[in-house]
Structure formats: structure tokens, C-alpha cells
Design an enzyme around this catalytic site. Sequence first.
Site, PDB file in Angstrom:
ATOM      1  N   ASP A  14       0.750  -1.148  -0.013  1.00 56.16           N
ATOM      2  CA  ASP A  14       0.079  -0.135  -0.124  1.00 56.16           C
ATOM      3  C   ASP A  14       0.949   1.358  -0.111  1.00 56.16           C
ATOM      4  OD1 ASP A  14      -2.311  -1.598   0.116  1.00 56.16           O
ATOM      5  OD2 ASP A  14      -1.892  -1.810   2.269  1.00 56.16           O
ATOM      6  N   LYS A  17       1.546   1.885  -5.204  1.00 54.47           N
ATOM      7  CA  LYS A  17       2.188   1.439  -6.433  1.00 54.47           C
ATOM      8  C   LYS A  17       1.121   1.664  -7.477  1.00 54.47           C
ATOM      9  CE  LYS A  17       2.269  -2.346  -4.347  1.00 54.47           C
ATOM     10  NZ  LYS A  17       2.105  -2.045  -2.918  1.00 54.47           N
ATOM     11  N   GLY A  41      -4.742  -4.234  -3.725  1.00 52.49           N
ATOM     12  CA  GLY A  41      -5.733  -3.313  -3.753  1.00 52.49           C
ATOM     13  C   GLY A  41      -5.083  -2.089  -4.193  1.00 52.49           C
ATOM     14  N   GLN A 225       1.651  -6.251  -3.329  1.00 48.78           N
ATOM     15  CA  GLN A 225       2.093  -6.606  -2.248  1.00 48.78           C
ATOM     16  C   GLN A 225       3.535  -5.794  -1.982  1.00 48.78           C
ATOM     17  OE1 GLN A 225       0.911  -9.855  -3.687  1.00 48.78           O
ATOM     18  NE2 GLN A 225      -1.058  -8.725  -2.955  1.00 48.78           N
TER      19      GLN A 225
HETATM   20  P1  GDP Z   1      -0.759   0.227  -3.341  1.00 48.58           P
HETATM   21  O1  GDP Z   1      -1.572  -1.133  -2.937  1.00 48.58           O
HETATM   22  O2  GDP Z   1       0.641   0.376  -3.256  1.00 48.58           O
HETATM   23  O3  GDP Z   1      -1.235   0.616  -4.916  1.00 48.58           O
HETATM   24  O4  GDP Z   1      -1.650   1.274  -2.501  1.00 48.58           O
HETATM   25  P2  GDP Z   1      -3.120   1.793  -2.190  1.00 48.58           P
HETATM   26  O5  GDP Z   1      -3.793   2.089  -3.489  1.00 48.58           O
HETATM   27  O6  GDP Z   1      -3.524   0.282  -1.717  1.00 48.58           O
HETATM   28  O7  GDP Z   1      -2.784   2.664  -1.093  1.00 48.58           O
HETATM   29  C1  GDP Z   1      -2.380   4.043  -1.346  1.00 48.58           C
HETATM   30  C2  GDP Z   1      -3.515   5.138  -0.853  1.00 48.58           C
HETATM   31  O8  GDP Z   1      -2.811   6.409  -0.926  1.00 48.58           O
HETATM   32  C3  GDP Z   1      -4.453   5.228  -2.100  1.00 48.58           C
HETATM   33  O9  GDP Z   1      -5.733   5.595  -1.508  1.00 48.58           O
HETATM   34  C4  GDP Z   1      -3.790   6.486  -2.938  1.00 48.58           C
HETATM   35  O10 GDP Z   1      -4.958   6.905  -3.472  1.00 48.58           O
HETATM   36  C5  GDP Z   1      -3.257   7.135  -2.075  1.00 48.58           C
HETATM   37  N1  GDP Z   1      -2.156   7.924  -2.126  1.00 48.58           N
HETATM   38  C6  GDP Z   1      -1.124   7.647  -3.364  1.00 48.58           C
HETATM   39  N2  GDP Z   1      -0.196   8.661  -3.053  1.00 48.58           N
HETATM   40  C7  GDP Z   1      -0.631   9.731  -2.142  1.00 48.58           C
HETATM   41  C8  GDP Z   1      -0.127  10.970  -1.817  1.00 48.58           C
HETATM   42  O11 GDP Z   1       1.049  11.252  -2.369  1.00 48.58           O
HETATM   43  N3  GDP Z   1      -0.743  11.477  -1.121  1.00 48.58           N
HETATM   44  C9  GDP Z   1      -1.714  10.979  -0.599  1.00 48.58           C
HETATM   45  N4  GDP Z   1      -2.569  11.859   0.586  1.00 48.58           N
HETATM   46  N5  GDP Z   1      -2.406   9.875  -0.896  1.00 48.58           N
HETATM   47  C10 GDP Z   1      -1.834   9.166  -1.724  1.00 48.58           C
HETATM   48  P1  IMO Z   2      -1.009  -4.024  -2.147  1.00 54.19           P
HETATM   49  O1  IMO Z   2      -0.645  -4.870  -3.527  1.00 54.19           O
HETATM   50  C1  IMO Z   2      -0.996  -4.857   2.053  1.00 54.19           C
HETATM   51  C2  IMO Z   2      -0.841  -8.887   3.486  1.00 54.19           C
HETATM   52  C3  IMO Z   2      -2.244  -9.345   4.319  1.00 54.19           C
HETATM   53  C4  IMO Z   2      -1.669 -10.514   5.147  1.00 54.19           C
HETATM   54  C5  IMO Z   2      -0.461 -11.170   4.199  1.00 54.19           C
HETATM   55  C6  IMO Z   2      -1.082 -12.466   3.568  1.00 54.19           C
HETATM   56  O2  IMO Z   2      -2.371  -3.478  -2.312  1.00 54.19           O
HETATM   57  O3  IMO Z   2      -0.060  -3.522  -1.410  1.00 54.19           O
HETATM   58  P2  IMO Z   2      -2.778 -13.023   1.804  1.00 54.19           P
HETATM   59  O4  IMO Z   2      -4.068 -12.986   1.602  1.00 54.19           O
HETATM   60  O5  IMO Z   2      -1.901 -12.382   0.762  1.00 54.19           O
HETATM   61  O6  IMO Z   2      -2.321 -14.585   2.046  1.00 54.19           O
HETATM   62  O7  IMO Z   2      -2.279 -12.370   2.966  1.00 54.19           O
HETATM   63  O8  IMO Z   2      -0.247 -10.279   3.172  1.00 54.19           O
HETATM   64  N1  IMO Z   2      -1.296  -8.424   2.081  1.00 54.19           N
HETATM   65  C7  IMO Z   2      -1.310  -7.091   1.747  1.00 54.19           C
HETATM   66  N2  IMO Z   2      -0.923  -5.970   2.737  1.00 54.19           N
HETATM   67  N3  IMO Z   2      -1.035  -4.621   0.941  1.00 54.19           N
HETATM   68  C8  IMO Z   2      -1.264  -5.753  -0.122  1.00 54.19           C
HETATM   69  O9  IMO Z   2      -1.410  -5.455  -1.455  1.00 54.19           O
HETATM   70  C9  IMO Z   2      -1.403  -6.971   0.711  1.00 54.19           C
HETATM   71  N4  IMO Z   2      -1.846  -8.334  -0.079  1.00 54.19           N
HETATM   72  C10 IMO Z   2      -1.551  -9.144   0.905  1.00 54.19           C
HETATM   73  O10 IMO Z   2      -2.815  -8.352   4.911  1.00 54.19           O
HETATM   74  O11 IMO Z   2      -0.807  -9.859   6.082  1.00 54.19           O
HETATM   75 MG    MG Z   3      -2.999  -1.566  -1.838  1.00 54.88          MG
END
Ligand code: GDP
Ligand code: IMO
Ligand code: MG
Length: 439
Positions: A14, A17, A41, A225
Site C-alpha cells: 500500500d 504503487k 488493492g 504486495q
Molecule cells: P498500493 O497498494 O501500493 O497501490 O497502494 P493503495 O492504493 O492500496 O494505497 C495507497 C493510498 O494512498 C491510495 O488511497 C492512494 O490514492 C493514496 N495515495 C497515493 N499517493 C498519495 C500521496 O502522495 N498522498 C496522499 N494523500 N495519498 C496518496
Molecule cells: P497491495 O498490492 C498490504 C497481506 C495480508 C496478510 C498477508 C498475507 O495492495 O500492496 P494473503 O491474503 O496475501 O495470503 O495475506 O499479506 N497483504 C497485503 N498487505 N497490501 C497488499 O497488497 C497485500 N496483499 C496481502 O494483509 O498480512
Molecule cells: Mg493496496
Amino acid sequence: MAKTIVVIGAQWGDEGKGKIVDLLAERFDIVVRYQGGHNAGHSVQVGDRSFVLHLLPSGIVHPGKTCVLGNGMVIDPKAFFQEAERLMEQGVEVSPSRVKISSRAHLILPYHRALDHTSEERLGNEKVGTTLRGIGPAYEDKVGRRGIRTADALVPDVLRSRIERNLEDANRIIMAYGGQKLSADEIFSEMSQLTERLSPFIADTTHYLNVAATQGKSILLEGAQATLLDVDHGTYPFVTSSSTIAGGAIIGTGLAPNRLTGVLGIVRTYTTRVGEGPFPTEMLEGEAEMGQLIRERGREYGASTGRPRRCGWFDAFATRYAAEINGFSSVALTKLDVLDALDEIKVCVGYKVDEQELDSLPSVSQEMRRAEPIYARLPGWKSSTLGTTEMNALPPEARRYVEFLSAQIGVEIGLVSTGPERSQTIVVQDSALGRWMAE
Ligand code: GDP
Ligand code: IMO
Ligand code: MG
């Protein structure tokens, strides 16, 4: 040689990416996911439109880009069509002409989800805190040589016999833990319909990608991840079940290793973790309020499961490790704006551990379990950086924070993200990332 860049989360996921892949995708021909499944996600915001990608690469939001789901992925066909339908309602084309799913990718079946639940129940206090999407059990079947690949599922006899055989064992475990027995007929009937719908998307993506690379097409590989969730190199056993590091992009696509021309690390200005497992810089007890402030400002709730993310300070030890095993050419530093409200910011620069003991510890997981962070304290900037697009326009304390993190990680910062929207970004022109964006 055309550019082939892999994007990797440097922490526990998270990091943002999705935002960065969306930003880069415009400059690439093909965008690829190569491991994991809908446990991911990835959020993308374009103007006032928001997208959340789980299985599809974040490049899907750009019309005309080809998207590939590589052989290293595990794919729940139901989740694929749900995601495709939601995207199409948002005006995004998801069709076989632009989406290719590897014939070697493995399927997630209903019994994998059920087994994910029983496995977590059996672990009790030691549970991993998985996303309960069936990811681990699907990879177990793959490595156990019982998995069902997308191409296998297109042959009805093969699909039926593998479901029957695998379900015999799965039902034994499910029922022993008080779960509901699953029916092979029902699963076969559901899966054969879904995989038939999937068939126009299925292709030999390994060949497709290698030919594309030979023809000079540029390829962006989107990791899901993150490094510390890698099954080999992460905080085992609190990890996911795939190879999330840069090396995983080779295995998960079949692209030859010498095709890779760069590795981009995605690093958040602080750290979060969803699920269980060691997290040395977590804001706990005396810092719970700070954790809550970051969680609210950064909207740190899971994009897949809605779970509140555990929040903590930046961990330079962990990020240096990620830089080492992935070989980051450049780093995109995200969510600077989230720290705008802080008086003082802590950065973990290392751990207090006995050096000799450290040498004998075999994994980052064990080091972290015993770790007591050593913190540097940097002044906050107490003003808004939201939407800033120039490094010079940042308050001096914010610039210092960025420079400090870069020195700690030992890698250049090629981009600073100052908000969730595509344009809320500072690109450092004179950096590897700046050059990839200019090409
Ligand atoms: P990912 O799994 O690495 O793609 O990250 P996620 O999308 O799960 O979580 C990142 C969250 O932070 C999302 O809600 C993005 O819209 C938000 N986000 C990304 N870059 C920034 C930033 O520079 N500032 C803020 N405030 N939010 C950001
Ligand atoms: P993105 O791509 C954060 C974590 C789960 C759990 C562990 C194993 O959005 O960064 P799983 O269901 O994969 O067997 O769970 O990995 N996990 C993540 N944590 N971001 C993710 O994806 C994750 N995908 C799995 O919370 O700790
Ligand atoms: Mg994510």
C-alpha cells in the site's frame, strides 16, 4: 533496447504503487502484473474519478495500453469479471483485444477460499491475518503440482477430474474444522461457465512478452504486495505466498532476466502494515494518537478488505534491505502531504541489537522480532505540501526530510508524491525515473 521497468513496493504494501504505475503507464506500451491475485488493492485517482484495481494492472485506466496478467498470478475468475464489470461501468475498456491472461496462471477455486478460512482458524493467535481470498491455498496447490491452470480449465474432463480429486482432500480439512462440505458438481458447473467466458482472454503471454520486447515495445511490470511480504525474503511466516521482489517479475512473466532495464522502489514517507506480524516502528501505546492521526490523514484503510492499517514511522533499516535485494535504480517517495500536520517526525535509522547476535540471525523476520528502533528526530514543516509539483516549492524542512530519507536508503529519489491525484507529483528530471518519463 526498449525500457522494461519493474515497480516494487519497498515496505509491507500500500505504498502507492497504483498511483505511480498509472502515472508511468502513459510512457509504456504494455503493463503487466506478474504475481499475487486479488489480495492486492491498487488505487488510482484521475481528476475526480477513482479506480481500485485488484487483478488488472493499473495501466488499464489508460486507453490503448495492453495489459497482461502473467503466469505467476493466481486468478479468481469471478473476481476478474466483477472487476472488469465495475471498470466498464466507469468507462474503461476491458476486452480480449487489450487484456491477456497467461495460460499458465493458476486459478483460485471456491475451496481455496474455504481453506484460507480454516487455515487462519487453525492458527488461532498465530494467524497471518490474510485477506481470505484463497491466495495461499492456491499457491500451495501450484507448488504441490495439483493446481489448475487457466488453460487446463478449458478442457472440461481435466477441469472436472482435478476438481474432484482436489476437493476430496479439501473437504476432509474443511469438515474437520466445522466448515460446510463443498460440492464438486456445483464447483465444476460454476467454474466451467466462468472459464469459458475467460477463454478469449487466455494467451501464451510468455511468448507475447518476449516477442514484444524483441520488437522494441516498452514494458512496465507492476509488483503487488511488497518486499517484506515476499515468501522468501519477507517477515516469514507473516508474508503472502508469492515472490513479490524484483526477481519475481522474471519468474512470473517468463521474460528473460537481461530484459530488465530498471527497478523502481515505491516508498512511503511512513510505514503501514495490514494483518499480523512484526512491525518495529509501529505507533503503539504512547503513540496511538499519532497512529490515528496518520491513519485518518493518509486514509489508511485497506483498499481490498477495508481493514484499518497499522501505522508506524519510516523504517530505514527495512527500506535499505529492500533497496539491496531489489536493486532499486530510483525511488518514488509517496504521501509526503500526510505528514504536513506533524511538529516532529521520527525516522528509524537502525535497530539496537547485539552485532554478533545479528550475524547469526538468518532472516529479517527474526531481526525484526527482537528489534528496538534507534530514532532520528526531524522537524516537521507544519504547512501544506498537498499538490506541490516542484521540489523548490516544498518547505525547507520537507525537502530536508526527503533528502534525509534518500541518504538513509542510499538511492536517489526520482519522484515525490504530494497527493493521490495523478498530477499531484514532483518529478526529478535529472534522475533515472525522470529519464524513463522523458523517453
Ligand atoms: P498500493 O497498494 O501500493 O497501490 O497502494 P493503495 O492504493 O492500496 O494505497 C495507497 C493510498 O494512498 C491510495 O488511497 C492512494 O490514492 C493514496 N495515495 C497515493 N499517493 C498519495 C500521496 O502522495 N498522498 C496522499 N494523500 N495519498 C496518496
Ligand atoms: P497491495 O498490492 C498490504 C497481506 C495480508 C496478510 C498477508 C498475507 O495492495 O500492496 P494473503 O491474503 O496475501 O495470503 O495475506 O499479506 N497483504 C497485503 N498487505 N497490501 C497488499 O497488497 C497485500 N496483499 C496481502 O494483509 O498480512
Ligand atoms: Mg493496496
